[in-house]
Structure formats: structure tokens, C-alpha cells
Enzyme design. Structure first.
Site, PDB file in Angstrom:
ATOM      1  N   LYS A  55      71.443  12.610 -45.274  1.00 18.99           N
ATOM      2  CA  LYS A  55      71.010  11.509 -46.135  1.00 18.99           C
ATOM      3  C   LYS A  55      71.119  11.881 -47.618  1.00 18.99           C
ATOM      4  O   LYS A  55      70.703  12.971 -48.016  1.00 18.99           O
ATOM      5  CB  LYS A  55      69.555  11.156 -45.822  1.00 18.99           C
ATOM      6  N   CYS A  96      59.658 -25.171 -63.854  1.00 18.34           N
ATOM      7  CA  CYS A  96      59.332 -26.097 -64.922  1.00 18.34           C
ATOM      8  C   CYS A  96      60.335 -27.237 -64.763  1.00 18.34           C
ATOM      9  O   CYS A  96      61.542 -26.995 -64.770  1.00 18.34           O
ATOM     10  CB  CYS A  96      59.509 -25.399 -66.275  1.00 18.34           C
ATOM     11  N   CYS A 134      62.903 -28.719 -71.676  1.00 18.90           N
ATOM     12  CA  CYS A 134      62.213 -27.465 -72.003  1.00 18.90           C
ATOM     13  C   CYS A 134      63.192 -26.562 -72.754  1.00 18.90           C
ATOM     14  O   CYS A 134      64.334 -26.362 -72.310  1.00 18.90           O
ATOM     15  CB  CYS A 134      61.756 -26.804 -70.700  1.00 18.90           C
ATOM     16  N   TYR A 172      83.140   2.875 -35.757  1.00 17.00           N
ATOM     17  CA  TYR A 172      83.250   4.329 -35.898  1.00 17.00           C
ATOM     18  C   TYR A 172      82.993   5.125 -34.630  1.00 17.00           C
ATOM     19  O   TYR A 172      82.952   6.338 -34.665  1.00 17.00           O
ATOM     20  CB  TYR A 172      82.295   4.829 -36.993  1.00 17.00           C
ATOM     21  N   LYS A 219      77.980   7.284 -44.119  1.00 17.82           N
ATOM     22  CA  LYS A 219      76.988   6.628 -43.275  1.00 17.82           C
ATOM     23  C   LYS A 219      76.767   5.248 -43.885  1.00 17.82           C
ATOM     24  O   LYS A 219      76.160   5.105 -44.947  1.00 17.82           O
ATOM     25  CB  LYS A 219      75.686   7.433 -43.255  1.00 17.82           C
ATOM     26  N   CYS A 222      57.366 -24.420 -72.644  1.00 22.23           N
ATOM     27  CA  CYS A 222      57.077 -25.785 -73.111  1.00 22.23           C
ATOM     28  C   CYS A 222      55.670 -26.252 -72.733  1.00 22.23           C
ATOM     29  O   CYS A 222      55.264 -27.347 -73.092  1.00 22.23           O
ATOM     30  CB  CYS A 222      58.114 -26.765 -72.576  1.00 22.23           C
ATOM     31  N   CYS A 257      54.279 -23.940 -67.951  1.00 22.45           N
ATOM     32  CA  CYS A 257      55.508 -23.280 -68.408  1.00 22.45           C
ATOM     33  C   CYS A 257      55.200 -22.432 -69.644  1.00 22.45           C
ATOM     34  O   CYS A 257      54.626 -22.936 -70.613  1.00 22.45           O
ATOM     35  CB  CYS A 257      56.565 -24.329 -68.738  1.00 22.45           C
ATOM     36  N   GLU A 316      82.085  11.558 -42.432  1.00 21.35           N
ATOM     37  CA  GLU A 316      82.454  10.222 -42.943  1.00 21.35           C
ATOM     38  C   GLU A 316      81.203   9.559 -43.500  1.00 21.35           C
ATOM     39  O   GLU A 316      80.088  10.025 -43.243  1.00 21.35           O
ATOM     40  CB  GLU A 316      83.040   9.383 -41.796  1.00 21.35           C
ATOM     41  N   ASP A 368      75.481   1.675 -44.727  1.00 20.28           N
ATOM     42  CA  ASP A 368      74.115   1.170 -44.747  1.00 20.28           C
ATOM     43  C   ASP A 368      74.120  -0.330 -44.458  1.00 20.28           C
ATOM     44  O   ASP A 368      74.008  -1.161 -45.348  1.00 20.28           O
ATOM     45  CB  ASP A 368      73.504   1.454 -46.129  1.00 20.28           C
TER      46      ASP A 368
END
Ligand code: IVH
Length: 692
Positions: free
Chosen positions: A338, A450, A455, A241, A130, A435, A432, A128, A132
Site C-alpha cells: 500500500k 438561494c 442575488c 488481472y 493496485k 443577498c 443567503c 503491477e 482502486d
């Protein structure tokens, strides 16, 4: 626990040890450090494989020199240290981890090892996904969920029952008694779907907080939050599980023989209302078929709504599992297979700084194009200045890039060993880039902004958001056209969309009569969009589609919102302090109101769909539901209240008439008890009010 300097030093030592590990003490310290990064900070600096290799090196050194083993060695316990903020509770059975395998030969070898422990030729294996996420254990006693805990160090974890109760897919009660089961401990994984993860990261970005690297970190972090209501909003899921402990004393009406196999156990749990991999798993009697199944599954990885990082293969028959047994670290009857990490190396060519709709300045790394999992990656967000510094990224570095499923690609780390000395530090701008106004970093935020709302970058991003699919949905306008029209001076602001000069556009390359007609029709029909789309399209900070919908049905027209105080806004369902203040600020700003008047004058719909007052048993009364009701789901109860003329409030205040409190009602109940005028009732009292 570790300072920046220590972290850097330990990372250096890790590299040395990866090449040549001879010092047992040093190896232990390094492993402890990486355990801390992984389990406590949820921010690992090594891949699983790299960690496993170091761990194996320590195991080898210790087995060659048993006199060097100490009781506190990472090999002498099931894991790691604990997060101190929650109460520590022992697991009924230690939560072991799984041995990892990376290729078919590993699985063939494992099959051989298993065969050495059992007294039969025929072994069924179940495979089944795995998952994460973050592993948990839940205990049910007398059919009720009594405890939920994190893995912790494997022997004891953090009691996070309140948070686990927020997860919709975990039943608060289940009829174990029908199988004669008095008490059961079940293992599983808490997950955040890729979709919810994306949304969650967007909201973090809005708040100026660095996004999380992956859904696993998001799930683990959510379990440790202090506010259960906030956990609920994360929409976590849990997949169970494994049964680790069971106490069967009575005879039940149903046969618990299902528990004799892993596949049967999943079926039993599914029958009782748990989410399990019952449909994803497959049982085969040969390891070759299992290997094929696992490899085929790897190709389907992206189609799943959540992240998986491999498969888990388990001996199906529980008696054979017992014959196979466990080491102190992992069961011998199960193994993780894996999948290939979706990583690649590339070169960091340069960093650009992009200014977003709310003025946030995001560094974006331009890398040498590289293929990862079928996609060419050329740009990778670096999120914020702190991350650049923490990872010590430099222009010219060779970097590891990871792209996990739908998750946006990110840079895992630079390969500092490959540095030539020609790499350059990345300099974050203090003005920025568009601008040239000075950038500001608000207290507690990780993001430079900013704050000049005029801007150009912000103006363009706001227009792009306004025309986007979920907002005013002006088809064929699109990001590229907004940028083009803006740069040519044909479009200056949002109302300008409705007075755009088509004669000028006609002169542009690529704009035939047909595309002009399409554009014109799309602009024209957007005038009839609902008010909630218009509100969403305004790009008010913290106002997503859900809040926009609430506002849209609260008012008769948009200008009514200029009369709402922060407190009025806070009274609306699901609108908190931060959001209320942002909405208030927006509608108090004269320029914004002038823009809305301009839009209204141009014929854009500004009328809301405020609900007609219902004359019912609850008219004139306000309600708030809290805790778990015995029969009604929260949404259904709220709908019932509204359908009968009641009004819903989102927080406890003197405006509230009734607090309907269910099981494990928390702070809202406590607060309501302090306000005399509020009547605290239960579900039955509420139903009686409607029926009488
Ligand atoms: S079985 C005693 N099944 O992976 C065996 N574990 O890296 C209990 N995991 O600690 C584990 N998906 O948290 C099992 N389908 C699955 C799983 C799974 C994810 C986690 C689990 C375990 C870790 C090992």
C-alpha cells in the site's frame, strides 16, 4: 442498518478498542460494523490500516483462545454481508482479498515466507498497480460473456451482468475457444477515471446531491444502479488481472501455455481484447528490484488517469503459486503493497458559505495551510450541511484532510480525542450570506439554495461562467477581473461585457494600454463564437457542453428555442425530462429572452448550424437504436441513419417510425412493441433500407 446513534456509539467503541482490545464479542461487532460501512455503504470510517489492525487483534485473541471462535466471526469467512437488491450468485472460486504490506521490510518478510513453500531457489515476481475501484468477476462460456458479479462476501456476489455489459472495455465475446478454453472466470476492477469522476461529481452538484468522496465509491455505486443506460453514461472502465477458474477441454489452434505465468495470462487476456495491466506490470527475480520498482511507481501515481492505492506483487509462475497456496482469507502468493495515504492533519479555522451560479450554498472550511502530496491546501469544501452533521465537525477541531491525486481535498474526520472543549458547532445560515433572502432546500436534495436569481453572488458567477474558456472564451477577462469590475459597478450583467467602459478601466491600477487592447480584442472576437458556446455560456441548469452542442445544431437561431415545447426538446437525442424542462423554463422567461435580444443587438452571433436536410433513402423517417448490434457500433449506425436523411430520436413515442433493436434490447423494445405504428427491425433490415 445502523441508526445515527448506533453509528456514533460504535465509532466511540472503535476508539476504545484501538487502544485496548480484550473483548472478542465487542471486537467482532465493531469489525462487522466497519465491514458494512466499507462494503455495503462504500463509506468507510476507518483507513485500511486501522481496519487491518483491529482484524489482526481479533485473529490474535482467537488464536490464543480457540474455544472462543464462532462460525460467524469475521475471521471465519471471506468477507462481509451482501447488498440485497440484486440476485446473489456464487463465485466459481471464492474471491479472496489480499494481505496488505506497508513498507519494504514487510515485502522482504513476505519473500521469505513464500520461499518456505516452494521447491526452487529462483522465484520470479510480477508487480503491477493496485487499482482502486470495485472488484468484479466475469465468466465467459463458449466465448460469450455470461455473467458479471460484484465481490459480495467473497463467496457469492451480486449478479450485475447487465451493468457490466455497459462497460466498453469488457468484450461481450472473446475467442477463448482458440486456446481450447470452454469456460473461464476472470477477476478485475471496475474504475472511473479521475476525469470522468470530476465530471460526474459536477453533475451531482448540479442536481443538489452531495458529491462522492472518491472514484472508488463512484465505480462501486455505478455497478449497483438499476438503470443500465445510466451506468453506460458513467463511462466506467474495467481492468482485468487474474484468472480464477478455467476449463480447458479441447485443443485450440493457439497454445494456452501462456497461462502458466501471470505475465503470460495478462498477455493472453490482452490478446483477446481485454484491458489488463500488461504494460504496467514488470517481472523481476529479486524482491529488492520489486521494491524499487514499486517505490518508483509511487512517484508516477498522479500521472495515471485513474486512482491506484498501491501495487500488487504476485508470484509469476502459476505452478509456484499453487505450491505457495492460500489461507482462508488471501493467497500467500500475492501481496498488496500500500502507498502512503495522502492525508495530513490540520486545524479547522472557520467555515465560509459560498453561493454558486445556480444558488447552491456550499460550506467551505478554511484550514491551517498544510502540505499534502506537493500541494498546499487551505480551503476544503464540506459539500453540504448533512456532511457537517454526520462528521460532527466543529470549528477549532483537528481534522484529517485527504487529497487523493486530482481529487479535490476533503475532510475525512475530526480527531475528537484532541478536543479541548473550546470547539464551536458550525451553524449553517438560514439566509443567503450574500443577498439575505431565505434559503430553500428542495425536497430530496441535500443542498440549500438561494433562489433569488438576482442575488449578486449568482450574477457574478454567471458572468464568470459566460467568459470562461469552454464558454465564450473571453481571454484575459477571467474570474478576478469579473469580480473587480462588478464590485466597482463597471459591470452589472452579461450584456454589460459588451458595453464596458474602457476609459474607466484604464484608470484602474494594473491596466495599461496593452492589457486594455487585449481585453477589447478578446471581447470583440467572442462575438463570433459558435451558438453552442453561447448556449453553454448562459449557464442553463443541466445544460453542459454536449447538450449545448445538440441545441446549437438543432436551430437556425437561438430564438427558435423559445418555440420549443418540453416535448419537442425531449425528442432531441440524449436530452431527458429534467434537462428539457430546464431548457424550456429558461427560454420561456421574459428576462432571459430580453437578455438574448440585447446580446443579438450588440452583434453576438446567435445563428445555429442546423444541418441541411439530406435527401436520402431514409428521408422523412425517424430512428432509434437500442441494444447491441451484431456488427455496427451505436455511433456508426446513428451516423449512417443521419447521412441517409434519417432523423434520430432519443425516446420511444408515436413519432418514432423505426426501432432498430440489437441484442439485449430492454425497456425501449418493450415500450415500442406496445405502439403499433413503430416498426421493429434488426441491423440487417436497417442496412437493407439504405442499400435498396
Ligand atoms: S489480484 C487472488 N491484482 O485489491 C488474487 N487484485 O485489497 C486476486 N485489486 O480483492 C487479486 N488491483 O479487488 C489483484 N492488480 C491487482 C489488483 C487487485 C486491485 C483489488 C482486488 C483485491 C483487493 C485487495
Amino acid at each position: 442498518m445502523y441508526t445515527k446513534e448506533q453509528t456514533a456509539k460504535l465509532q466511540g467503541l472503535t476508539k476504545d478498542l484501538q487502544k485496548n482490545a480484550t473483548d472478542v464479542d465487542e471486537l467482532r461487532n465493531i469489525l462487522r460494523f466497519h465491514e458494512y460501512r466499507y462494503y455495503i455503504l462504500n463509506d468507510p470510517l476507518l483507513s485500511d490500516e486501522e481496519y487491518d489492525n483491529l482484524y489482526k487483534a481479533l485473529e490474535k485473541l482467537e488464536s490464543e483462545n480457540p474455544n472462543l471462535i464462532t462460525s460467524d466471526s469475521p475471521t471465519q469467512r471471506v468477507g462481509n454481508s451482501l447488498n440485497k437488491e440484486f440476485v446473489t450468485v456464487p463465485h466459481l472460486v471464492p474471491m479472496l482479498s489480499l494481505e496488505n504490506s506497508y513498507n519494504s521490510q514487510d515485502l522482504v518478510d513476505w519473500d521469505k515466507r513464500v520461499r518456505g513453500f516452494v521447491n526452487t531457489e529462483v522465484i520470479e515476481y510480477s508487480a503491477e498497480p493496485k487499482f482502486d475501484g470495485a472488484s468484479i468477476s466475469v465468466i465467459y462460456e463458449n466465448d460469450h460473456l455470461v455473467r458479471g458479479a460484484t465481490r459480495g462476501d467473497g463467496v457469492a456476489g451480486d449478479d450485475v451482468t447487465t451493468n457490466i455489459r455497459q462497460i466498453g472495455s469488457i468484450p461481450l465475446s472473446a475467442k477463448f475457444s482458440e486456446y481450447g478454453i470452454d469456460k473461464i472466470e476472470i477477476r478485475g476492477e471496475v474504475l472511473m477515471t479521475k476525469n470522468n469522476f470530476r465530471k460526474y461529481n459536477e453533475s451531482l452538484a448540479e442536481d443538489g446531491i452531495a458529491p462522492l468522496a472518491n472514484p472508488r465509491n463512484a465505480a462501486a455505486g455505478s455497478l449497483r444502479m438499476k438503470d443500465p443506460a445510466a451506468v453506460r453514461k458513467r463511462k466506467l472502465e474495467a481492468i482485468l488481472y487474474h484468472v480464477s477458474f478455467i476449463d480447458i477441454n479441447k485443443k485450440g489452434s493457439k497454445n494456452h501455455a501462456l497461462l502458466n505465468t501471470h505475465a503470460g495470462t495478462l498477455e493472453l487476456l490482452s490478446n483477446l481484447g481485454f484491458k489488463t495491466p500488461v504494460h504496467e506490470k514488470k517481472v523481476f527475480s529479486s524482491i529488492e528490484k520489486i521494491i524499487k520498482f514499486c517505490n518508483d511507481f509511487e512517484n508516477k501515481r498522479d500521472d495515471l488517469p485513474y486512482e491506484i492505492d498501491g501495487m500488487v506483487i504476485k508470484v509469476n509462475n502459476v505452478e509456484l503459486q499453487q505450491q505457495t497456496g492460500s489461507t482462508t482469507h488471501h493467497p500467500r502468493w500475492a501481496i498488496a503493497y500500500k502507498f502512503k495515504a495522502r492525508q495530513a492533519t490540520s486545524q479547522l479555522l472557520k467555515v465560509e458559505f459560498q453561493v454558486g451560479r445556480t444558488g447552491s450554498v456550499t460550506p467551505v472550511a478554511k484550514i491551517d495551510p498544510v502540505h499534502i502530496g506537493g500541494v498546499t491546501v487551505t480551503s476544503v469544501s464540506l459539500f453540504n450541511a448533512d456532511i457537517i452533521e454526520e462528521k460532527d465537525l466543529r470549528i477549532g477541531d483537528t481534522v484529517i484532510v485527504e487529497r487523493a491525486g486530482d481529487v479535490i481535498p476533503y475532510i475525512v474526520k475530526p480527531l475528537t480525542d484532541l478536543r479541548t472543549g473550546n470547539e464551536n458547532k458550525i451553524k449553517f445560515p438560514d439566509h443567503c450570506p450574500v443577498c439575505n433572502d431565505p434559503l430553500i432546500k428542495p425536497e430530496g436534495e441535500a443542498i440549500w439554495r438561494c433562489v433569488n436569481i438576482n442575488c449578486e453572488a449568482q450574477v457574478v458567477e454567471r458572468i464568470i461562467h459566460f467568459v470562461s474558456k469552454d464558454a465564450m472564451d473571453i481571454k484575459s477577462f477571467g474570474e478576478a477581473n469579473v469580480r473587480k469590475f462588478y464590485s466597482l459597478g463597471l459591470l452589472k450583467n452579461i450584456p454589460g461585457i459588451y458595453t464596458i467602459d474602457f476609459d474607466e478601466i484604464k484608470k484602474l491600477e494594473g491596466f495599461g494600454q496593452k492589457s486594455i487592447d487585449n481585453l477589447q480584442t478578446a471581447i470583440e472576437s467572442s462575438k463570433q463564437q459558435t451558438l453552442n458556446r453561447l448556449i453553454f455560456g448562459l449557464g442553463i441548469r443541466y445544460v453542459g457542453e454536449t447538450t449545448a452542442k445538440i441545441l446549437g445544431k438543432t436551430v437556425e437561431d437561438i430564438f427558435e428555442l423559445t418555440k420549443f415545447s418540453v416535448d419537442d426538446l425531449r425528442q432531441l437525442k440524449d436530452i431527458g425530462d429534467k434537462v428539457s424542462e430546464s431548457i424550456y423554463d429558461f427560454f420561456q422567461n421574459e428576462d432571459n429572452v430580453a437578455m438574448l435580444k440585447d446580446l443579438a443587438a450588440k452583434g453576438i452571433n446567435v445563428r445555429g448550424n442546423k444541418k441541411q436536410e439530406i435527401n436520402g433513402a431514409l428521408s422523412g423517417q425517424t430512428f432509434l437504436f437500442t441494444g447491441t448490434m451484431p456488427t455496427l457500433k451505436r455511433n456508426d449506425a446513428e451516423k449512417l441513419a443521419e447521412d441517409n436523411g434519417g432523423k434520430l430520436l432519443s425516446s420511444v413515442s408515436s413519432n418514432l417510425n423505426y426501432l432498430v433493436a440489437g441484442e439485449s434490447a430492454g425497456s425501449k423494445l418493450e415500450k415500442a412493441k406496445k405502439i403499433k405504428s413503430i416498426k421493429i427491425i434488426n441491423e440487417q433490415d436497417f442496412l437493407n433500407m439504405i442499400q435498396s
